[in-house]
Design an enzyme around this catalytic site. Sequence first.
Site, PDB file in Angstrom:
ATOM      1  N   HIS A  23       0.858  -1.202   0.000  1.00 48.28           N
ATOM      2  CA  HIS A  23       0.000   0.000   0.000  1.00 48.28           C
ATOM      3  C   HIS A  23       0.884   1.239   0.000  1.00 48.28           C
ATOM      4  O   HIS A  23       0.774   2.083   0.890  1.00 48.28           O
ATOM      5  CB  HIS A  23      -0.913   0.064   1.227  1.00 48.28           C
ATOM      6  N   HIS A  79     -11.625  -9.245  -6.240  1.00 48.34           N
ATOM      7  CA  HIS A  79     -11.237  -7.952  -5.641  1.00 48.34           C
ATOM      8  C   HIS A  79     -10.378  -7.226  -6.668  1.00 48.34           C
ATOM      9  O   HIS A  79      -9.465  -7.814  -7.240  1.00 48.34           O
ATOM     10  CB  HIS A  79     -10.456  -8.260  -4.358  1.00 48.34           C
ATOM     11  N   GLU A  81      -8.374  -4.631  -6.250  1.00 52.34           N
ATOM     12  CA  GLU A  81      -7.123  -3.979  -5.843  1.00 52.34           C
ATOM     13  C   GLU A  81      -5.973  -4.577  -6.666  1.00 52.34           C
ATOM     14  O   GLU A  81      -5.967  -5.765  -7.011  1.00 52.34           O
ATOM     15  CB  GLU A  81      -6.878  -4.144  -4.333  1.00 52.34           C
ATOM     16  N   ASP A  83      -3.039  -5.611  -6.340  1.00 52.17           N
ATOM     17  CA  ASP A  83      -2.242  -6.801  -6.001  1.00 52.17           C
ATOM     18  C   ASP A  83      -2.906  -8.091  -6.472  1.00 52.17           C
ATOM     19  O   ASP A  83      -2.250  -9.132  -6.545  1.00 52.17           O
ATOM     20  CB  ASP A  83      -1.926  -6.861  -4.490  1.00 52.17           C
ATOM     21  N   HIS A 145     -12.209  -5.651   2.227  1.00 50.60           N
ATOM     22  CA  HIS A 145     -12.106  -4.333   2.800  1.00 50.60           C
ATOM     23  C   HIS A 145     -12.349  -3.220   1.800  1.00 50.60           C
ATOM     24  O   HIS A 145     -12.165  -2.042   2.127  1.00 50.60           O
ATOM     25  CB  HIS A 145     -10.717  -4.151   3.435  1.00 50.60           C
ATOM     26  N   ASP A 164      -8.890 -11.308   0.476  1.00 50.18           N
ATOM     27  CA  ASP A 164      -8.047 -10.708   1.526  1.00 50.18           C
ATOM     28  C   ASP A 164      -8.386 -11.230   2.933  1.00 50.18           C
ATOM     29  O   ASP A 164      -7.497 -11.324   3.800  1.00 50.18           O
ATOM     30  CB  ASP A 164      -8.209  -9.185   1.536  1.00 50.18           C
ATOM     31  N   TYR A 192      -2.255  -7.991  10.295  1.00 53.47           N
ATOM     32  CA  TYR A 192      -3.105  -7.767   9.119  1.00 53.47           C
ATOM     33  C   TYR A 192      -4.493  -7.301   9.551  1.00 53.47           C
ATOM     34  O   TYR A 192      -5.047  -6.331   9.038  1.00 53.47           O
ATOM     35  CB  TYR A 192      -3.168  -9.099   8.369  1.00 53.47           C
ATOM     36  N   HIS A 225      -3.593 -13.893   0.330  1.00 55.40           N
ATOM     37  CA  HIS A 225      -2.230 -13.597   0.816  1.00 55.40           C
ATOM     38  C   HIS A 225      -1.855 -14.629   1.878  1.00 55.40           C
ATOM     39  O   HIS A 225      -2.663 -14.912   2.778  1.00 55.40           O
ATOM     40  CB  HIS A 225      -2.145 -12.226   1.484  1.00 55.40           C
TER      41      HIS A 225
HETATM   42 FE1  FEO Z   1      -7.160  -5.515  -0.837  1.00 52.30          FE
HETATM   43 FE2  FEO Z   1      -4.801  -7.870  -1.168  1.00 52.30          FE
HETATM   44  O1  FEO Z   1      -5.816  -6.434  -1.690  1.00 52.30           O
END
Ligand code: FEO
Length: 395
Positions: A23, A79, A81, A83, A145, A164, A192, A225
Amino acid sequence: MSFKITDKVTWVGKIDWELRRFHGDEYSTDRGSSYNSYLIKDEKTVLIDTVWEPFAKEFVDNLKKEIDLNEIDYIIAQHSEIDHSGALPLLMKEIPDTPIYCTSNGAKILKAHFHEDWNFIEVKTGDTLNIGESTLTFVEARMLHWPDSMMTYMDSDAILFSNDAFGQHYASDLMYNDLVDQCELYEEAIKYYANILTPFSPLVTNKIKEVLSLELPLNMIATSHGVIWRDNPAQIVEKYLEWANAYQENQVTIVYNTMWNATRRMAEAIAEGIKSVDGTVTVKLFNAANTDKNDIITELFRSKALLFGSSTVNKGIMNATGGLLEMIKGIGFKNKKAAAFGSYGWSGESVGIIEEKLKDAKLDLIEGGPKILWNPDKDALEQCVEFGKEFAQKL
Ligand code: FEO
């Protein structure tokens, strides 16, 4: 690298051993991370999520070793995002018409990120996709999230692909929760949660209750992750319920900034006062300027009470304390007591400023923290010890 998880499911992600910041610079990843992508081969072939953009070429090249890309029937983008979606542009160049299943917010965000009009199929909670022996069921997880987040449940193998949620920034080639060091695993899992999910805790509780009410069998939670939870996967669900419920341990954390050690000496005297009242409480001290901010947030998350100290500088507070106070305002800790303290040379605004920021962060402020001119002498340190005692008696 790929890794077979079940007869039907293969991990095709990327372990990022080098990653130290995530991030931007907002999250420290001292143990690296992984971007988990999963390939399901049933009568239909499905790819769940991709990897971060710097690994896009490696990801697509590896995927080609697993399968002819044209055999991929569906992509599920849980998701948007970067990543997890970062390799989509390269992948979609190869298979541009492949349908991408995502939430309506997911489609909006993916379009806004990549400015491509891919074949989006919007899904919502309860929608299903039959792929042969297995049926995939989608569960929206709005604001867990991001507004687009969702999970996918595969009935034949009883796997919840949780994205996530339940993840950890933790690089390991051991792949499964029961094979890795349990202290490391839980350190990363709580860090996390503390740093990323605390603001959404009420939603965490509701979503978990909603999923549990379906009484689905659960062999594995395959996160996006870190390691896959296969040994008693319910353990991390139970932890999340605990963490989401205004979590605290018997701990007080004192965070301070100091220029010439006056505020540090005050912090230590306050700690002495607290300990004299309750010898069982864990009191931890951190200099905000030389401690990782996300590790401090994790310690604050575990605490029942927080104290922030800073000397006054230029009528304000010191940089690192200011940054942490801004972080905790956004994170929104619940049910924690807090107080301020600090040293000063002339104008002396720091304690008042910190108290205002603690109120802004909706912490339960105990006012009247010590404010000491120049270097604390014996009496001033005794005043700090006394404040520590009074503070401890109010916990
Ligand atoms: Fe919210 Fe692992 O991205």
